[in-house]
Design a protein around this motif. Structure first.
Motif, PDB file in Angstrom:
ATOM      1  N   ILE A 132     -17.161  -2.743  -3.077  1.00 41.04           N
ATOM      2  CA  ILE A 132     -16.096  -3.603  -2.909  1.00 41.04           C
ATOM      3  C   ILE A 132     -14.706  -3.046  -3.365  1.00 41.04           C
ATOM      4  N   GLU A 136     -11.274  -2.515  -0.970  1.00 40.37           N
ATOM      5  CA  GLU A 136     -10.185  -3.033  -1.054  1.00 40.37           C
ATOM      6  C   GLU A 136      -9.034  -1.901  -1.355  1.00 40.37           C
ATOM      7  N   GLN A 139      -8.062  -0.407   1.838  1.00 39.73           N
ATOM      8  CA  GLN A 139      -7.169  -1.384   2.626  1.00 39.73           C
ATOM      9  C   GLN A 139      -5.774  -1.373   2.350  1.00 39.73           C
ATOM     10  N   ARG A 140      -5.462  -1.046   1.051  1.00 40.45           N
ATOM     11  CA  ARG A 140      -4.127  -0.815   0.708  1.00 40.45           C
ATOM     12  C   ARG A 140      -3.552   0.238   1.063  1.00 40.45           C
TER      13      ARG A 140
END
Length: 151
Positions: A132, A136, A139-140
């Motif tokens: 996870i 994340e 995605q950044r």
């Protein structure tokens, strides 16, 4: 010489995980069932008939990946497709065959989740949390940008 890269190790990890889940499903009489179908069937069982776009959002995969998985599930008689309100939209629903499999699938899902928690407990950092966190972080800043920073 260094060992295999991250991508190679991740593919091997997925092969090990999916292979063992598939073997258990085979032992439960779920012949030909693929582990990648599980989140789609669980979503359809919970939400009812859904568009491929909605399934992709809930399962957190690309529309293309969802479309390919749904097509494979349709070929195996697990889902049916019908036109949506928009000519481009297709609505996916469980077939009676898939509904009949749900109790065995639920048994396999619960056991798989428990085994995953056991694996997480053995690791220095729970794999589920690391995955996870990695998603994340990507995605950044996608890996492509990170690689380009070093080129």
């Amino acid at each position: 010489m260094t060992g295999p890269g991250l991508g190679t190790r991740l593919r091997h990890l997925i092969e090990l995980l999916d292979g063992d889940v598939a073997a258990v499903e085979e032992e439960l009489g779920l012949t030909g069932f693929r582990p990648r179908y599980a989140p789609f069937l669980r979503t359809l069982a919970a939400l009812g008939p859904s568009s491929i776009r909605r399934l992709a959002e809930v399962v957190e995969v690309t529309h293309s990946a969802a479309s390919q998985t749904v097509a494979a599930m349709e070929r195996q008689g697990l889902v049916s497709l019908s036109p949506g309100t928009d000519a481009r939209q297709r609505i996916v629903d469980l077939t009676p065959h898939a509904r009949a499999l749900l109790p065995k699938l639920e048994q396999a899902w619960q056991a798989t989740e428990a085994a995953g928690r056991e694996l997480d407990a053995e690791l220095p950092h729970p794999l589920s949390e690391v995955v996870i966190a990695a998603l994340e972080a990507l995605q950044r800043k996608p890996l492509r940008e990170r690689i380009q920073d070093y080129l």
